[in-house]
Design a protein around this motif. Structure first.
Motif, PDB file in Angstrom:
ATOM      1  N   HIS A 208       0.819  -1.219   0.000  1.00 43.04           N
ATOM      2  CA  HIS A 208       0.000   0.000   0.000  1.00 43.04           C
ATOM      3  C   HIS A 208       0.848   1.262   0.000  1.00 43.04           C
ATOM      4  O   HIS A 208       0.569   2.214  -0.742  1.00 43.04           O
ATOM      5  N   ASP A 209       1.906   1.289   0.795  1.00 38.38           N
ATOM      6  CA  ASP A 209       2.711   2.509   0.924  1.00 38.38           C
ATOM      7  C   ASP A 209       3.432   2.869  -0.366  1.00 38.38           C
ATOM      8  O   ASP A 209       3.812   4.031  -0.568  1.00 38.38           O
ATOM      9  N   ALA A 210       3.619   1.897  -1.259  1.00 34.46           N
ATOM     10  CA  ALA A 210       4.361   2.152  -2.494  1.00 34.46           C
ATOM     11  C   ALA A 210       3.540   2.873  -3.555  1.00 34.46           C
ATOM     12  O   ALA A 210       4.108   3.407  -4.509  1.00 34.46           O
ATOM     13  N   TRP A 211       2.198   2.926  -3.369  1.00 34.60           N
ATOM     14  CA  TRP A 211       1.368   3.564  -4.399  1.00 34.60           C
ATOM     15  C   TRP A 211       0.276   4.474  -3.839  1.00 34.60           C
ATOM     16  O   TRP A 211      -0.450   5.112  -4.600  1.00 34.60           O
ATOM     17  N   ALA A 212       0.188   4.578  -2.518  1.00 31.89           N
ATOM     18  CA  ALA A 212      -0.971   5.230  -1.905  1.00 31.89           C
ATOM     19  C   ALA A 212      -1.000   6.742  -2.085  1.00 31.89           C
ATOM     20  O   ALA A 212      -2.061   7.354  -2.011  1.00 31.89           O
ATOM     21  N   GLU A 217       3.487   6.924  -5.933  1.00 36.11           N
ATOM     22  CA  GLU A 217       3.158   6.288  -7.204  1.00 36.11           C
ATOM     23  C   GLU A 217       4.082   6.785  -8.313  1.00 36.11           C
ATOM     24  O   GLU A 217       4.530   6.000  -9.164  1.00 36.11           O
ATOM     25  N   ALA A 218       4.397   8.073  -8.316  1.00 34.37           N
ATOM     26  CA  ALA A 218       5.304   8.612  -9.339  1.00 34.37           C
ATOM     27  C   ALA A 218       6.675   7.955  -9.249  1.00 34.37           C
ATOM     28  O   ALA A 218       7.300   7.630 -10.278  1.00 34.37           O
ATOM     29  N   LYS A 219       7.143   7.740  -8.040  1.00 36.06           N
ATOM     30  CA  LYS A 219       8.436   7.070  -7.859  1.00 36.06           C
ATOM     31  C   LYS A 219       8.371   5.629  -8.353  1.00 36.06           C
ATOM     32  O   LYS A 219       9.291   5.140  -9.033  1.00 36.06           O
ATOM     33  N   LEU A 220       7.277   4.964  -8.049  1.00 38.90           N
ATOM     34  CA  LEU A 220       7.100   3.576  -8.479  1.00 38.90           C
ATOM     35  C   LEU A 220       7.051   3.464  -9.997  1.00 38.90           C
ATOM     36  O   LEU A 220       7.608   2.534 -10.593  1.00 38.90           O
ATOM     37  N   LEU A 221       6.422   4.425 -10.631  1.00 43.12           N
ATOM     38  CA  LEU A 221       6.272   4.375 -12.090  1.00 43.12           C
ATOM     39  C   LEU A 221       7.598   4.498 -12.835  1.00 43.12           C
ATOM     40  O   LEU A 221       7.672   4.144 -14.012  1.00 43.12           O
ATOM     41  N   THR A 222       8.640   4.966 -12.162  1.00 46.64           N
ATOM     42  CA  THR A 222       9.951   4.995 -12.825  1.00 46.64           C
ATOM     43  C   THR A 222      10.458   3.585 -13.098  1.00 46.64           C
ATOM     44  O   THR A 222      11.371   3.396 -13.914  1.00 46.64           O
TER      45      THR A 222
END
Length: 271
Positions: A208-212, A217-222
């Motif tokens: 949850h913390d990686a996209w909440a 979410e912007a960091k994850l999308l890299t």
């Protein structure tokens, strides 16, 4: 959705572990929508499992919840006995239950290591073994499915991508890869298909913390060339196809569903 001959899994019975939330819940609902009767396994939060069952039955499907800790042999065997007593047999088993207990490697305790291996890897071994026993006992029912049984191991992109800070989790998923392939090799002559799904970043409670937040979410999308975070329903739809006769010639494979995470996007402009 009520079962009919037009549904790809009509007349089949499935068991999904860890099916009271996240990917497991989505898989259970997708199998049911395609005509299968479904066991919704859970270890905690029975109210969440009951909610998944209600959603399936309200849509005209058949489902029941069974509690079992997949890391415990006696509980797994009892769950399979109860499921088979209810439905007569099983045709599909999705070994989905999994946990994370994260720690830096030098601080990781033996208990943290063992807990993740017990649930994520030993739990899959126990469920696959009981599934195989039932599939081999019954054999192929040509009017139901081309295969005697279908197994999906829920793996991860981390069966191939190392993950510092999550060594126990990544190790469990690497183990699932060889468990799946070795079991698939052994069981193929019995017309039992065994495959894995390797999700990338999916919007579930476990991460949850990686996209909440928009920033997270912007960091994850890299890490995701396709530029969106996956939904549990993505995995559910793939699972329903993978256990259908449309995928009958697929066994021993991990299908990554990750928006391109395993393409190592850091090399798109470097390397």
């Amino acid at each position: 959705m009520p079962a009919s001959s037009s549904l790809r899994l009509a007349g089949q019975h499935a068991l999904v572990t860890g099916a009271n939330s996240g990917i497991g819940a989505a898989v259970a609902k997708s199998l049911a929508a395609n005509g299968a009767s479904v066991v919704v396994n859970y270890v905690g939060h029975p109210e969440a499992a009951d909610a998944v069952v209600k959603e399936i039955t309200d849509a005209g499907g058949v489902a029941l919840a069974i509690q079992a800790d997949v890391s415990q042999e006696d509980q797994v065997q009892a769950m399979f006995r109860q499921a088979i007593a209810q439905f007569g047999t099983l045709h599909i088993v999705v070994a989905n239950a999994g946990i994370q207990v994260d720690a830096p490697f030098i601080d990781m305790t033996l208990a943290q290591w063992q807990k993740v291996l017990d649930v994520n890897l030993t739990g899959q071994f126990l469920c696959l073994r009981e599934a195989a026993r039932e599939f081999m006992r019954r054999g192929v029912q040509p009017d139901v499915s081309k295969a005697a049984g279908k197994i999906i191991c829920m793996s991860s992109v981390h069966e191939v991508i190392p993950w510092g800070g999550h060594v126990n989790y990544a190790t469990s998923k690497g183990g699932i890869m060889e468990l799946m392939k070795s079991v698939a090799q052994e069981l193929a002559p019995h017309k039992i298909r065994v495959n894995s799904i390797g999700p990338g970043a999916i919007k579930t409670p476990i991460n949850h913390d990686a996209w909440a937040t928009p920033e997270a979410e912007a960091k994850l999308l890299t890490l995701i060339p396709y530029n969106r975070v996956g939904e549990p329903e993505d995995i559910g739809q793939l699972a329903a196809w993978l256990v259908s006769d449309e995928a009958d010639y697929i066994t021993g494979q991990t299908i990554f569903m990750d928006g391109g995470m395993t393409l190592y996007p850091g090399f798109a402009t470097g390397g």
